[in-house]
Motif scaffolding. Structure first.
Motif, PDB file in Angstrom:
ATOM      1  N   ILE A 154       1.214  -5.114   3.612  1.00 53.96           N
ATOM      2  CA  ILE A 154       0.130  -5.625   4.455  1.00 53.96           C
ATOM      3  C   ILE A 154       0.039  -7.130   4.250  1.00 53.96           C
ATOM      4  O   ILE A 154      -0.154  -7.601   3.129  1.00 53.96           O
ATOM      5  CB  ILE A 154      -1.207  -4.957   4.106  1.00 53.96           C
ATOM      6  N   LYS A 155       0.149  -7.862   5.337  1.00 54.03           N
ATOM      7  CA  LYS A 155       0.134  -9.322   5.276  1.00 54.03           C
ATOM      8  C   LYS A 155      -0.989  -9.867   6.134  1.00 54.03           C
ATOM      9  O   LYS A 155      -1.208  -9.413   7.251  1.00 54.03           O
ATOM     10  CB  LYS A 155       1.476  -9.886   5.772  1.00 54.03           C
ATOM     11  N   CYS A 156      -1.751 -10.843   5.587  1.00 52.88           N
ATOM     12  CA  CYS A 156      -2.819 -11.482   6.349  1.00 52.88           C
ATOM     13  C   CYS A 156      -2.238 -12.616   7.183  1.00 52.88           C
ATOM     14  O   CYS A 156      -1.365 -13.367   6.727  1.00 52.88           O
ATOM     15  CB  CYS A 156      -3.892 -12.033   5.408  1.00 52.88           C
ATOM     16  N   THR A 157      -2.726 -12.753   8.397  1.00 47.51           N
ATOM     17  CA  THR A 157      -2.214 -13.795   9.287  1.00 47.51           C
ATOM     18  C   THR A 157      -3.306 -14.216  10.266  1.00 47.51           C
ATOM     19  O   THR A 157      -4.374 -13.618  10.337  1.00 47.51           O
ATOM     20  CB  THR A 157      -0.967 -13.283  10.043  1.00 47.51           C
ATOM     21  N   ASN A 158      -3.030 -15.286  11.000  1.00 51.38           N
ATOM     22  CA  ASN A 158      -3.917 -15.754  12.081  1.00 51.38           C
ATOM     23  C   ASN A 158      -5.361 -15.960  11.617  1.00 51.38           C
ATOM     24  O   ASN A 158      -6.293 -15.358  12.135  1.00 51.38           O
ATOM     25  CB  ASN A 158      -3.901 -14.770  13.265  1.00 51.38           C
ATOM     26  N   PHE A 159      -5.523 -16.846  10.621  1.00 48.51           N
ATOM     27  CA  PHE A 159      -6.881 -17.172  10.174  1.00 48.51           C
ATOM     28  C   PHE A 159      -7.581 -18.021  11.219  1.00 48.51           C
ATOM     29  O   PHE A 159      -7.047 -19.004  11.713  1.00 48.51           O
ATOM     30  CB  PHE A 159      -6.831 -17.939   8.852  1.00 48.51           C
ATOM     31  N   GLU A 160      -8.815 -17.620  11.552  1.00 44.20           N
ATOM     32  CA  GLU A 160      -9.609 -18.395  12.505  1.00 44.20           C
ATOM     33  C   GLU A 160     -11.074 -18.028  12.349  1.00 44.20           C
ATOM     34  O   GLU A 160     -11.438 -16.854  12.365  1.00 44.20           O
ATOM     35  CB  GLU A 160      -9.161 -18.109  13.947  1.00 44.20           C
ATOM     36  N   SER A 161     -11.903 -19.064  12.188  1.00 49.37           N
ATOM     37  CA  SER A 161     -13.369 -18.898  12.132  1.00 49.37           C
ATOM     38  C   SER A 161     -13.799 -17.853  11.114  1.00 49.37           C
ATOM     39  O   SER A 161     -14.636 -16.996  11.404  1.00 49.37           O
ATOM     40  CB  SER A 161     -13.913 -18.536  13.527  1.00 49.37           C
ATOM     41  N   GLY A 162     -13.222 -17.913   9.923  1.00 47.50           N
ATOM     42  CA  GLY A 162     -13.657 -17.027   8.855  1.00 47.50           C
ATOM     43  C   GLY A 162     -13.099 -15.627   8.910  1.00 47.50           C
ATOM     44  O   GLY A 162     -13.505 -14.775   8.119  1.00 47.50           O
ATOM     45  N   ALA A 163     -12.180 -15.362   9.829  1.00 43.26           N
ATOM     46  CA  ALA A 163     -11.621 -14.013   9.948  1.00 43.26           C
ATOM     47  C   ALA A 163     -10.101 -14.091   9.943  1.00 43.26           C
ATOM     48  O   ALA A 163      -9.506 -15.109  10.303  1.00 43.26           O
ATOM     49  CB  ALA A 163     -12.110 -13.336  11.226  1.00 43.26           C
ATOM     50  N   VAL A 164      -9.461 -13.008   9.529  1.00 42.36           N
ATOM     51  CA  VAL A 164      -8.001 -12.932   9.545  1.00 42.36           C
ATOM     52  C   VAL A 164      -7.584 -11.633  10.216  1.00 42.36           C
ATOM     53  O   VAL A 164      -8.340 -10.654  10.256  1.00 42.36           O
ATOM     54  CB  VAL A 164      -7.407 -12.990   8.123  1.00 42.36           C
ATOM     55  N   GLN A 165      -6.381 -11.642  10.737  1.00 43.95           N
ATOM     56  CA  GLN A 165      -5.753 -10.416  11.215  1.00 43.95           C
ATOM     57  C   GLN A 165      -4.794  -9.930  10.143  1.00 43.95           C
ATOM     58  O   GLN A 165      -4.330 -10.716   9.306  1.00 43.95           O
ATOM     59  CB  GLN A 165      -5.007 -10.664  12.526  1.00 43.95           C
ATOM     60  N   VAL A 166      -4.501  -8.642  10.176  1.00 42.95           N
ATOM     61  CA  VAL A 166      -3.530  -8.099   9.236  1.00 42.95           C
ATOM     62  C   VAL A 166      -2.368  -7.493  10.004  1.00 42.95           C
ATOM     63  O   VAL A 166      -2.542  -6.948  11.104  1.00 42.95           O
ATOM     64  CB  VAL A 166      -4.164  -7.039   8.300  1.00 42.95           C
ATOM     65  N   LEU A 202       0.849  -1.188   0.000  1.00 42.78           N
ATOM     66  CA  LEU A 202       0.000   0.000   0.000  1.00 42.78           C
ATOM     67  C   LEU A 202       0.883   1.235   0.000  1.00 42.78           C
ATOM     68  O   LEU A 202       1.800   1.361   0.818  1.00 42.78           O
ATOM     69  CB  LEU A 202      -0.897  -0.021   1.241  1.00 42.78           C
ATOM     70  N   THR A 203       0.638   2.149  -0.924  1.00 44.61           N
ATOM     71  CA  THR A 203       1.379   3.409  -0.970  1.00 44.61           C
ATOM     72  C   THR A 203       0.389   4.564  -0.910  1.00 44.61           C
ATOM     73  O   THR A 203      -0.575   4.612  -1.681  1.00 44.61           O
ATOM     74  CB  THR A 203       2.223   3.521  -2.254  1.00 44.61           C
ATOM     75  N   ILE A 204       0.647   5.481   0.019  1.00 44.00           N
ATOM     76  CA  ILE A 204      -0.186   6.676   0.165  1.00 44.00           C
ATOM     77  C   ILE A 204       0.695   7.895  -0.101  1.00 44.00           C
ATOM     78  O   ILE A 204       1.737   8.075   0.550  1.00 44.00           O
ATOM     79  CB  ILE A 204      -0.805   6.773   1.578  1.00 44.00           C
ATOM     80  N   VAL A 205       0.303   8.693  -1.065  1.00 46.40           N
ATOM     81  CA  VAL A 205       1.021   9.919  -1.404  1.00 46.40           C
ATOM     82  C   VAL A 205       0.105  11.098  -1.096  1.00 46.40           C
ATOM     83  O   VAL A 205      -1.036  11.155  -1.584  1.00 46.40           O
ATOM     84  CB  VAL A 205       1.427   9.938  -2.889  1.00 46.40           C
ATOM     85  N   THR A 206       0.578  12.034  -0.291  1.00 47.44           N
ATOM     86  CA  THR A 206      -0.285  13.144   0.091  1.00 47.44           C
ATOM     87  C   THR A 206       0.553  14.330   0.546  1.00 47.44           C
ATOM     88  O   THR A 206       1.786  14.254   0.643  1.00 47.44           O
ATOM     89  CB  THR A 206      -1.247  12.725   1.220  1.00 47.44           C
ATOM     90  N   LYS A 207      -0.113  15.415   0.820  1.00 48.98           N
ATOM     91  CA  LYS A 207       0.501  16.599   1.422  1.00 48.98           C
ATOM     92  C   LYS A 207      -0.197  16.853   2.756  1.00 48.98           C
ATOM     93  O   LYS A 207      -1.423  16.893   2.813  1.00 48.98           O
ATOM     94  CB  LYS A 207       0.338  17.830   0.521  1.00 48.98           C
ATOM     95  N   HIS A 248      -1.188   1.772  10.475  1.00 52.76           N
ATOM     96  CA  HIS A 248      -1.500   0.461  11.072  1.00 52.76           C
ATOM     97  C   HIS A 248      -2.929   0.447  11.618  1.00 52.76           C
ATOM     98  O   HIS A 248      -3.687  -0.511  11.390  1.00 52.76           O
ATOM     99  CB  HIS A 248      -0.511   0.153  12.191  1.00 52.76           C
ATOM    100  N   ILE A 249      -3.318   1.498  12.332  1.00 55.15           N
ATOM    101  CA  ILE A 249      -4.669   1.579  12.896  1.00 55.15           C
ATOM    102  C   ILE A 249      -5.718   1.595  11.782  1.00 55.15           C
ATOM    103  O   ILE A 249      -6.723   0.865  11.826  1.00 55.15           O
ATOM    104  CB  ILE A 249      -4.814   2.843  13.773  1.00 55.15           C
ATOM    105  N   VAL A 250      -5.481   2.407  10.767  1.00 56.23           N
ATOM    106  CA  VAL A 250      -6.435   2.535   9.663  1.00 56.23           C
ATOM    107  C   VAL A 250      -6.584   1.214   8.925  1.00 56.23           C
ATOM    108  O   VAL A 250      -7.701   0.781   8.603  1.00 56.23           O
ATOM    109  CB  VAL A 250      -5.981   3.654   8.700  1.00 56.23           C
ATOM    110  N   VAL A 251      -5.470   0.529   8.653  1.00 51.14           N
ATOM    111  CA  VAL A 251      -5.517  -0.745   7.932  1.00 51.14           C
ATOM    112  C   VAL A 251      -6.296  -1.789   8.730  1.00 51.14           C
ATOM    113  O   VAL A 251      -7.074  -2.560   8.166  1.00 51.14           O
ATOM    114  CB  VAL A 251      -4.083  -1.234   7.627  1.00 51.14           C
ATOM    115  N   ASN A 252      -6.106  -1.822  10.044  1.00 56.31           N
ATOM    116  CA  ASN A 252      -6.849  -2.783  10.864  1.00 56.31           C
ATOM    117  C   ASN A 252      -8.346  -2.486  10.876  1.00 56.31           C
ATOM    118  O   ASN A 252      -9.165  -3.409  10.845  1.00 56.31           O
ATOM    119  CB  ASN A 252      -6.303  -2.794  12.295  1.00 56.31           C
ATOM    120  N   LEU A 253      -8.716  -1.225  10.900  1.00 55.56           N
ATOM    121  CA  LEU A 253     -10.136  -0.875  10.844  1.00 55.56           C
ATOM    122  C   LEU A 253     -10.745  -1.255   9.500  1.00 55.56           C
ATOM    123  O   LEU A 253     -11.868  -1.782   9.439  1.00 55.56           O
ATOM    124  CB  LEU A 253     -10.310   0.625  11.095  1.00 55.56           C
TER     125      LEU A 253
END
Length: 464
Positions: A132-144, A99-104, A190-195
């Motif tokens: 961004i990497k997906c990890t810890n798959f459990e019960s249909g959900a993943v963490q990033v 993910l690349t974010i370019v801004t001012k 990190h916070i934004v990606v998790n949300l």
């Protein structure tokens, strides 16, 4: 050679390779362009990045220098707004999403140089890149996990109201912002990606009704995986009848054919479709008096009655450029004796081959059936009838006029498709294509999204 039958709907995607032996009801591939649109909408267009950067606390900037070698102090620095943010996505094979974010960033605060107090505005060009990497798959959900976050500052423009600012103050501001901003921005990413992950995973874990007959529970079946061309997702589709249990269906690894320049490829396996057809096509036996009003092939004043009843479960078969639903129907022709007894004139079994036409309506896959073939066999006769060779046209007309409309009414509810990352299914052309699954032949029913939507993507509007 084993034949793997795969039903797929392809909208907007490239090549989709076998899903590494994962057994599930559905598979889909999401192109980099689609991921870029999805993440851009969630992070930038909906203001999530601005919202969380707004709470960022920028340390005070202090240093020696300025006018008459007086100390410099810049306090109360805060984000005014995020200017012209752009987001770019690259898929990293076997790793995840870059993910690349370019801004001012427009910052404002109070500046004290010696005895001179002034307002200061700072405009910083920022380039943030994170894997961004997906990890810890459990019960249909993943963490990033956000790995290797790199924040590079570009041009820094500084302006004060009085217009008086020495080169040494400029140097202090540039040096300290370069040292502190990256450590503030990466945690926000990190916070934004998790949300966003929570929001997007919600689209892949949902129970959707199938009319009043039952439900389908769509759920992520395994960790997402990436190639340079797509993000791959395997989904379970648990089909459950109202008041009953889950209708089982077999699953197989599969592949989707390439559709370059498209956003999303979705493959629905044949066994999964059969489970849904057995849920949708539930018709109670129908008995009617044989008259010209009830059926054009019935003679008038015959006194005959006919019962139509489904026998067994419907079965969809996919071949290249062709989809057929096989269905068996029992046709009983009888009369009632004066004492109320039933005299069975004929009990026939009709094995039907129904041509299936697929379309997408309101995010649902709708199948329409027409009679393709009919094979009649005599089951029994109380009056000794043995020759039924001349009955085929009459039975065909009977089924087309009375049974097929009821079946198509059941199917008109449609099969709700999973809301993959919120990407809509719009104006889809569907076709069946030959694909190869690790040396095995398979078929896929494919389609693509309207050209207007693709044009929007190429123009970089961020529109889904």
């Amino acid at each position: 050679m084993t034949m793997l039958k795969l039903f797929g709907i392809l909208f907007f995607c490239g090549l989709f390779s076998p899903s590494q032996e994962v057994l599930s009801g559905l598979s889909c591939a999401v192109s980099p362009g689609a991921m870029q649109n999805v993440l851009s909408e969630a992070i930038i267009q909906k203001g999530l990045l601005q919202q969380h950067l707004q709470g960022m606390v920028v340390p005070n900037i202090v240093g020696e220098g300025g006018l008459l070698n007086s100390p410099t102090s810049i306090t109360g620095l805060h984000l005014v707004r995020v200017r012209l943010p752009k987001l770019f996505v690259v898929l990293l094979p076997g790793i995840g999403v870059q993910l690349t974010i370019v801004t001012k960033l427009e910052l404002s605060g109070n500046c004290l140089v010696g005895l001179l107090s002034d307002l200061i505005d700072i405009l910083v060009d920022v380039n943030i890149t994170a894997n961004i990497k997906c990890t810890n798959f459990e019960s249909g959900a993943v963490q990033v996990v956000v790995e290797d976050c790199l924040c590079v500052l570009g041009t820094i423009k500084i302006k004060v109201l009085s217009g008086i600012l020495s080169l040494s103050v400029n140097e202090i501001v540039v040096k300290q912002l370069t040292a502190t901003l990256p450590g503030l921005l990466c945690p926000v990413v990190h916070i934004v990606v998790n949300l966003v992950n929570i929001q997007l995973m919600g689209t892949l874990n949902a129970v959707v009704p199938v009319g009043t007959a039952g439900t389908i529970h769509y759920q992520l079946a395994s960790l997402p995986f990436t190639s340079g061309l797509f993000l791959g997702l395997d989904l379970d589709g648990a089909v459950k009848q109202v008041g009953g249990g889950i209708i089982p269906h077999d699953s197989s690894p599969s592949a989707l054919p390439p559709l370059l320049g498209k956003f999303l490829a979705l493959g629905l396996r044949q066994s999964f479709l059969n489970a849904i057809l057995s849920l949708l096509i539930q018709i109670s036996p129908q008995t009617f008096t044989c008259t010209p009003e009830s059926c054009s092939s019935c003679p008038g004043t015959s006194g005959l009655s006919i019962t139509l009843a489904l026998s067994g479960k419907p079965l969809i078969l996919l071949e290249e450029n062709k989809a057929t639903v096989e269905l068996s129907v029992m046709i009983q022709v009888f009369i009632k004796g004066s004492d109320g007894s039933i005299i069975n004139l004929l009990l026939l079994k009709a094995d039907l081959g129904l041509n299936a036409h697929a379309s997408i309506v309101g995010g649902r896959l709708v199948l329409g059936l027409s009679l393709g073939s009919i094979l009649l066999s005599l089951e029994s006769s109380d009056v000794g009838i043995s020759n039924i060779s001349n009955l085929k046209p009459h039975c065909s007309a009977l089924l087309v006029e009375t049974l097929l409309p009821r079946i198509n009414a059941c199917l008109s509810i449609g099969i709700p498709l999973p809301n993959v990352l919120g990407i809509p299914f719009i104006k889809v052309d569907i076709r069946i294509l030959l694909v190869i699954v690790k040396g095995l032949l398979g078929t896929t029913l494919a389609g693509q999204r309207c050209q207007g939507a693709d044009a929007k993507s190429r123009a970089g509007t961020g529109s889904r």
